[in-house]
Design an enzyme around this catalytic site. Sequence first.
Site, PDB file in Angstrom:
ATOM      1  N   GLY A 497     -20.613  33.241  22.130  1.00 47.16           N
ATOM      2  CA  GLY A 497     -20.005  33.115  20.818  1.00 47.16           C
ATOM      3  C   GLY A 497     -19.125  31.890  20.760  1.00 47.16           C
ATOM      4  CG  HIS A 498     -17.788  28.122  18.832  1.00 45.29           C
ATOM      5  ND1 HIS A 498     -18.378  27.085  19.498  1.00 45.29           N
ATOM      6  CD2 HIS A 498     -16.574  27.683  18.429  1.00 45.29           C
ATOM      7  CE1 HIS A 498     -17.558  26.049  19.504  1.00 45.29           C
ATOM      8  NE2 HIS A 498     -16.466  26.381  18.857  1.00 45.29           N
ATOM      9  N   GLY A 499     -15.329  31.029  19.331  1.00 37.55           N
ATOM     10  CA  GLY A 499     -14.111  31.489  18.668  1.00 37.55           C
ATOM     11  C   GLY A 499     -13.268  30.324  18.207  1.00 37.55           C
ATOM     12  N   GLY A 500     -12.087  30.666  17.775  1.00 35.40           N
ATOM     13  CA  GLY A 500     -11.204  29.650  17.250  1.00 35.40           C
ATOM     14  C   GLY A 500     -10.766  28.640  18.284  1.00 35.40           C
ATOM     15  CG  PHE A 501      -8.300  29.586  20.722  1.00 36.68           C
ATOM     16  CD1 PHE A 501      -7.191  28.867  20.308  1.00 36.68           C
ATOM     17  CD2 PHE A 501      -8.394  30.919  20.399  1.00 36.68           C
ATOM     18  CE1 PHE A 501      -6.180  29.486  19.589  1.00 36.68           C
ATOM     19  CE2 PHE A 501      -7.382  31.546  19.674  1.00 36.68           C
ATOM     20  CZ  PHE A 501      -6.289  30.825  19.274  1.00 36.68           C
ATOM     21  CB  ALA A 503     -18.277  27.493  23.154  1.00 41.09           C
ATOM     22  CB  VAL A 504     -17.133  32.795  24.784  1.00 41.35           C
ATOM     23  CG1 VAL A 504     -16.949  33.732  25.962  1.00 41.35           C
ATOM     24  CG2 VAL A 504     -15.846  32.669  23.999  1.00 41.35           C
ATOM     25  CG  ASP A 614      -7.537  34.093  15.204  1.00 38.66           C
ATOM     26  OD1 ASP A 614      -7.747  34.450  14.029  1.00 38.66           O
ATOM     27  OD2 ASP A 614      -8.300  33.347  15.837  1.00 38.66           O
TER      28      ASP A 614
END
Length: 833
Positions: A497-501, A503-504, A614
């Site tokens: 996924g891709h969060g606010g901080f 990519a994971v 968040d």
Amino acid sequence: MPCTHLPLLLLVLVFLFPLSACAKNNKAITIIKGNQTILSLQSIFRLGFFIPSTNGNWYLGIWYASSPKPVYVWVANRNRPVSDPDSSTLELTSTGYLILSNSRDGVVWRTDNKDPATGYRFSDSGNLILTGKNGSPVWQSFQNPTDTWLPGMNVTSRTAFTSWRTPSDPSPGLYSLRLSPSFNEFQLLHNETTPYWSTGNWTGESFLGVPEMTVPYIYSFHFDYPYTPAASFRYIVTPTSDSAPGVGQPRLSRFVVDSNGQLKQWTSEMQNWITFWSQPEDQCRVHALCGQLGFCSSTSKLLTPSACMCIRGFLPKNAAAWESMDYSDGCSREYGDSCDGRDTFEAVGDLRYDGVVQMSRLPQVSKSSCEKSCLGNCSCVGFYHNYKSNLCKMLLEPPMNIKNSSSWTGTTDDVLYIRDQIKKSSKRSVSTSIIILCCVVGSISVLGSTLFVLLILLRKSEKTKKEEEDGFAVLNLKVFSFKELHKATNGFSEKLGHGGFGAVFKGTLHDSSTFVAVKRLERPGSGEGEFRAEVCTIGNIQHVNLVRLRGFCSENLHRLLVYDYMPNGSLSSYLSRTSPKLLSWETRFRIALGTAKGIAYLHEGCRDCIIHCDIKPENILLDSDYNAKVSDFGLAKLVGRDFSRVLATMRGTWGYVAPEWISGLPITTKADVYSFGMTLLELIGGRRNVVSDTPGGEKEEKEPEKWFFPPWAAREIIQGNVDSVVDARLNGEYNSEEATRMATVAIWCIQDNEEIRPAMGTVVKMLEGVVEVTVPPPPKLIQALVSGDSYNGVGNGLSGTSCSEGRGCSDLMTGLSSPGSRSSFGGKPPPSL
Ligand SMILES: *[C@@H]1O[C@H](CO)[C@@H](O)[C@H](O)[C@H]1NC(C)=O
Ligand SMILES: *[C@@H]1O[C@H](CO)[C@@H](O)[C@H](O)[C@H]1NC(C)=O
Ligand SMILES: *[C@@H]1O[C@H](CO)[C@@H](O)[C@H](O)[C@H]1NC(C)=O
Ligand SMILES: *[C@@H]1O[C@H](CO)[C@@H](O)[C@H](O)[C@H]1NC(C)=O
Ligand SMILES: *[C@@H]1O[C@H](CO)[C@@H](O)[C@H](O)[C@H]1NC(C)=O
Ligand SMILES: *[C@@H]1O[C@H](CO)[C@@H](O)[C@H](O)[C@H]1NC(C)=O
């Protein structure tokens, strides 16, 4: 000679007589003696003697009765402390004055009322009032304030707030706040002469430089007769309904001119004081904060408690004062001042100063002649030389407000050279021996600690050989190399996924049985040391409802975090109506409670309170048993302390953003409560709050327009129609008592006024059914968002002015006023899905 005594005798007789007569009728009233204190009517404030530091100086003052750590709002004898409280008294004299006396020091303080006082009152607003014959006030502590401006206190042209000297010394400091001589704005002054910050002119509803005043919130400000000598300004804290759960007491609030020159507004929440607002925001803009030749750096205070340093070759003039946070004496040369033709000059870099400094300009002069001119004048402390224009500017007095040019706008080619004393040989030998001594002591201790570390390492290596292969352990965290993580994630190939901080990616540790999630931070805002410090903080936070941090990597510019892998992904993937996965009611309730517990732990369980900033379904992960684990906590701080990054990422998901974000005011834990409430609504409804077809968002085919769920849901829930809000796909298979509780808690959480929102610990109890949940008032702002009227004022107030700190307010406003989001949903039911 005897003749001269006669008038005196008469005078004495005339004066003694009425005095003693008065004393007979009106006895002196002792208000406080020794360690006694008095409380205001509802026990909000306390009046008594206090000792702010260990130097034996006692003061009479007023402080909050409920605050665990004493917070003083008023001091009577700030210029003359008493040496002990036992022999001190505060009394209302028979002549009608309030006096503070000590058997040893005599009268140290008295009121200056014109009419005699016959009684006194100590009000719950913190005002000590002396009343005259007809009961009207003849003197008030509110008209003679110290450094604190309390609600209800009228500020007039005669009122000034003067800071304490240091945080533990109430004597008058250098900074003050007053109404300007034109009675139309407030100014912060240094030494009562130099203004360094002002609110800007009054516009009728706010000050030009403080547009956030107009945000509909719990504070309201009143300015009577601005632009006239009768000007009077005050603020009040709007009372809020006491029926709110978890909120027992009214919110306390105060403005303080602090000893380092900032005007700060504090509010209390659950016995804690939180800075709500402060100006100037950058401490380095406080005039003369670091004194002469002191250097102010706003970034350094992240690492050291103070923003002040001395420029190279200089030391604090008064080290003890610096220690107590009074930097005003500034810096002096290590070897003292002298004037010697053999002095040298040292380039200290591109440092600038502001303020007026006596200076002499010599155009078209080479650096060496500039140097020579400076040497020939004992007042010359250094010079700026511009190698391009050959302009020489000699500083004839030590400059103040020195800052690094990087915090300056515009560049020149000026370089600052500071005069450096020839070191006297005798002094040098002293310092050399000190250095030698230090070296010896230093090397012994280095040797000792090296041995110690070696011993530990030896023992460790025996115990955990395996761990060593992965790198060494920091506390309970593993330090990974970038290469290792590259390999573990198979070259960052499987993106989760891709969060606010950032990519994971999914990864496997070398034993190939442990899965991990590797988060690669984008544009990390912090340096190596700070990153490690924050990561250690995050790593130490462990709770069943928080995703565990296993380790990290900090190599060159790479900043990666390694977390436990959560096989069931994030809550968000279950909230799409098109998702094949459906969570049972039992699971949903467990997720709600677990998430609440995780956040409550961040807020209340850790040593330092952590605001997540968040909270949203994307950041709630589910383990193999569908237990909720909150992720990404602590990152807001890591990535940017001013939250601007977080704000930018929130633009797309403004449905979770608490109103305080919009106002540009500092954020408290209640912002998380708000976001949690929004998340709860989604969990109950099994849907997203904002249904849209934004790129990357989910597309709902049948949806003709965007639709904002919360206002409608709030109305239904308050009217008792929880059934209509609960996910229809559950086919009625849910516990309606739990659903009602959860839905009602959600509405409590999204109240406009953060004070009414329950604290997270209370939310847990409410969900568990331990605390009764009453019917909440309707949250008005979300209604306003969709109907698009009353909130416009805020937008207008904020646009264009002081949102310059990169807080992203304007971004946020764009998000709020996007045409789609306020299309037409006054009271319409949800479009059929
Ligand atoms: C106040 O002082 C008296 C006498 O000095 C002492 O007996 C008493 O314990 C003190 N009370 C407090 C609360 O310190
Ligand atoms: C402050 O001013 C208001 C309005 O003029 C007045 O009603 C109020 O009593 C004043 N408060 C104090 C503490 O003097
Ligand atoms: C403050 O002002 C007074 C008088 O104007 C002056 O004597 C004093 O040196 C000043 N103090 C500082 C720290 O600037
Ligand atoms: C503020 O008010 C003063 C006095 O009325 C006026 O001289 C000044 O120009 C005003 N400043 C601004 C920025 O409007
Ligand atoms: C230093 O220079 C200034 C400006 O040129 C002059 O006013 C002052 O008298 C000089 N001082 C000495 C000690 O020469
Ligand atoms: C000024 O800032 C630069 C770049 O941030 C830094 O390298 C330099 O050390 C700073 N100067 C001082 C005196 O701190």
